[in-house]
Design a protein around this motif. Structure first.
Motif, PDB file in Angstrom:
ATOM      1  N   GLN A 176       0.829  -1.207   0.000  1.00 20.06           N
ATOM      2  CA  GLN A 176       0.000   0.000   0.000  1.00 20.06           C
ATOM      3  C   GLN A 176       0.866   1.260   0.000  1.00 20.06           C
ATOM      4  O   GLN A 176       0.558   2.227  -0.695  1.00 20.06           O
ATOM      5  CB  GLN A 176      -0.937   0.004   1.206  1.00 20.06           C
ATOM      6  CG  GLN A 176      -2.044  -1.026   1.110  1.00 20.06           C
ATOM      7  CD  GLN A 176      -2.807  -1.137   2.413  1.00 20.06           C
ATOM      8  OE1 GLN A 176      -2.221  -1.341   3.472  1.00 20.06           O
ATOM      9  NE2 GLN A 176      -4.132  -1.001   2.321  1.00 20.06           N
ATOM     10  N   LEU A 177       1.933   1.256   0.796  1.00 17.57           N
ATOM     11  CA  LEU A 177       2.808   2.425   0.865  1.00 17.57           C
ATOM     12  C   LEU A 177       3.469   2.719  -0.480  1.00 17.57           C
ATOM     13  O   LEU A 177       3.770   3.876  -0.785  1.00 17.57           O
ATOM     14  CB  LEU A 177       3.876   2.223   1.936  1.00 17.57           C
ATOM     15  CG  LEU A 177       3.378   2.204   3.378  1.00 17.57           C
ATOM     16  CD1 LEU A 177       4.486   1.748   4.316  1.00 17.57           C
ATOM     17  CD2 LEU A 177       2.845   3.571   3.784  1.00 17.57           C
ATOM     18  N   ALA A 178       3.698   1.687  -1.278  1.00 15.11           N
ATOM     19  CA  ALA A 178       4.365   1.848  -2.571  1.00 15.11           C
ATOM     20  C   ALA A 178       3.385   2.092  -3.710  1.00 15.11           C
ATOM     21  O   ALA A 178       3.806   2.302  -4.854  1.00 15.11           O
ATOM     22  CB  ALA A 178       5.215   0.611  -2.868  1.00 15.11           C
ATOM     23  N   ARG A 179       2.090   2.108  -3.424  1.00 11.84           N
ATOM     24  CA  ARG A 179       1.077   2.286  -4.462  1.00 11.84           C
ATOM     25  C   ARG A 179       0.770   3.768  -4.660  1.00 11.84           C
ATOM     26  O   ARG A 179       0.496   4.490  -3.715  1.00 11.84           O
ATOM     27  CB  ARG A 179      -0.214   1.554  -4.069  1.00 11.84           C
ATOM     28  CG  ARG A 179      -1.266   1.544  -5.173  1.00 11.84           C
ATOM     29  CD  ARG A 179      -2.520   0.774  -4.779  1.00 11.84           C
ATOM     30  NE  ARG A 179      -2.182  -0.537  -4.236  1.00 11.84           N
ATOM     31  CZ  ARG A 179      -2.787  -1.091  -3.186  1.00 11.84           C
ATOM     32  NH1 ARG A 179      -3.760  -0.458  -2.550  1.00 11.84           N
ATOM     33  NH2 ARG A 179      -2.424  -2.278  -2.748  1.00 11.84           N
TER      34      ARG A 179
ATOM     35  N   SER B   7      -0.095  10.748 -11.369  1.00 15.64           N
ATOM     36  CA  SER B   7       1.094  10.939 -10.540  1.00 15.64           C
ATOM     37  C   SER B   7       1.589   9.603 -10.014  1.00 15.64           C
ATOM     38  O   SER B   7       0.797   8.736  -9.633  1.00 15.64           O
ATOM     39  CB  SER B   7       0.765  11.853  -9.358  1.00 15.64           C
ATOM     40  OG  SER B   7       1.847  11.894  -8.457  1.00 15.64           O
ATOM     41  N   ALA B   8       2.901   9.448  -9.948  1.00 13.33           N
ATOM     42  CA  ALA B   8       3.512   8.243  -9.392  1.00 13.33           C
ATOM     43  C   ALA B   8       3.884   8.432  -7.923  1.00 13.33           C
ATOM     44  O   ALA B   8       4.528   7.570  -7.338  1.00 13.33           O
ATOM     45  CB  ALA B   8       4.741   7.866 -10.208  1.00 13.33           C
ATOM     46  N   LEU B   9       3.479   9.548  -7.317  1.00 14.32           N
ATOM     47  CA  LEU B   9       3.835   9.842  -5.930  1.00 14.32           C
ATOM     48  C   LEU B   9       3.210   8.816  -4.985  1.00 14.32           C
ATOM     49  O   LEU B   9       2.041   8.463  -5.117  1.00 14.32           O
ATOM     50  CB  LEU B   9       3.355  11.249  -5.561  1.00 14.32           C
ATOM     51  CG  LEU B   9       3.854  11.818  -4.235  1.00 14.32           C
ATOM     52  CD1 LEU B   9       5.370  11.947  -4.233  1.00 14.32           C
ATOM     53  CD2 LEU B   9       3.213  13.176  -3.985  1.00 14.32           C
ATOM     54  N   THR B  10       4.023   8.358  -4.022  1.00 13.19           N
ATOM     55  CA  THR B  10       3.582   7.353  -3.053  1.00 13.19           C
ATOM     56  C   THR B  10       4.002   7.763  -1.650  1.00 13.19           C
ATOM     57  O   THR B  10       4.908   8.584  -1.472  1.00 13.19           O
ATOM     58  CB  THR B  10       4.224   5.984  -3.347  1.00 13.19           C
ATOM     59  OG1 THR B  10       5.637   6.094  -3.124  1.00 13.19           O
ATOM     60  CG2 THR B  10       3.938   5.509  -4.763  1.00 13.19           C
ATOM     61  N   LEU B  11       3.364   7.168  -0.662  1.00 11.05           N
ATOM     62  CA  LEU B  11       3.775   7.413   0.718  1.00 11.05           C
ATOM     63  C   LEU B  11       5.177   6.884   0.978  1.00 11.05           C
ATOM     64  O   LEU B  11       5.974   7.537   1.650  1.00 11.05           O
ATOM     65  CB  LEU B  11       2.766   6.794   1.688  1.00 11.05           C
ATOM     66  CG  LEU B  11       1.432   7.523   1.784  1.00 11.05           C
ATOM     67  CD1 LEU B  11       0.393   6.661   2.510  1.00 11.05           C
ATOM     68  CD2 LEU B  11       1.595   8.862   2.479  1.00 11.05           C
ATOM     69  N   LEU B  12       5.510   5.730   0.433  1.00 13.87           N
ATOM     70  CA  LEU B  12       6.854   5.191   0.617  1.00 13.87           C
ATOM     71  C   LEU B  12       7.886   6.115  -0.041  1.00 13.87           C
ATOM     72  O   LEU B  12       8.960   6.350   0.527  1.00 13.87           O
ATOM     73  CB  LEU B  12       6.967   3.774   0.051  1.00 13.87           C
ATOM     74  CG  LEU B  12       8.299   3.063   0.276  1.00 13.87           C
ATOM     75  CD1 LEU B  12       8.654   2.992   1.764  1.00 13.87           C
ATOM     76  CD2 LEU B  12       8.265   1.669  -0.346  1.00 13.87           C
ATOM     77  N   GLY B  13       7.564   6.657  -1.190  1.00 12.75           N
ATOM     78  CA  GLY B  13       8.454   7.620  -1.831  1.00 12.75           C
ATOM     79  C   GLY B  13       8.666   8.847  -0.955  1.00 12.75           C
ATOM     80  O   GLY B  13       9.789   9.360  -0.848  1.00 12.75           O
TER      81      GLY B  13
END
Length: 171
Positions: free
Chosen positions: A45-48, A54-60
């Motif tokens: 989920q963090l990488a989704r 946008s390709a922005l993620t929480l992991l990013g």
């Protein structure tokens, strides 16, 4: 077993304090806010990406803030010989792009470790202490304000990402 980002007890920002305590308190509040937005989510989920295109993620964002903490506090201010954790000259967006959900736990921990290292390196330093970068003289106070601003901006992104992932909203 699948790793899930742990819950965070977010510290309250101070409402009346001296300058150093105020800056540290607001920085801690925003650090905790980002981790709160990640709490309860799996690495997948963090990488989704939450808001295509946008390709922005929480992991990013977690990876990006670990690099930003490291570069501003440790490399630029304190003069430590450290390299960015994720980005390089040939891959300047690697903190956002080269994600592996299986590494989410380690990268979440890396942000925590970087925060602790950054706090330690500035703990006894004056807010008036200066350094020069690109011909510009800055002080530690400027770094605190910049970091608060950086987290605040990205926490707005984190709000939208989290809501898109599972409908969670919050302050």
């Amino acid at each position: 077993m699948t790793w899930t980002a742990p819950p965070i007890e977010r510290r309250r920002a101070p409402s009346a304090a001296g300058e150093r305590a105020m800056l540290q308190g607001w920085l801690d509040f925003h650090r905790d806010t980002l981790l709160t937005k990640c709490a309860g989510l799996t690495g997948e989920q963090l990488a989704r990406a939450g808001t295509p295109p946008s390709a922005l993620t929480l992991l990013g964002l977690v990876r990006h803030m670990a690099d930003v903490e490291r570069v501003w506090f440790r490399e630029r201010f304190a003069g430590e010989a450290v390299e960015a954790l994720y980005w390089t000259d040939t891959a300047p967006d690697a903190d956002f792009d080269d994600l592996d959900p299986a590494r989410a736990e380690a990268e979440h921990a890396a942000l925590g470790a970087e925060i602790a290292a950054c706090d330690a390196v500035v703990a006894d330093r004056s807010l008036d202490e200066t350094f020069t970068i690109n011909g510009r003289t800055l002080n530690l106070r400027w770094v605190y304000v910049h970091m608060i601003e950086e987290y605040a901006r990205h926490n707005g992104h984190a709000d939208l990402l989290r809501e898109a992932l599972d409908g969670e909203t919050g302050s």
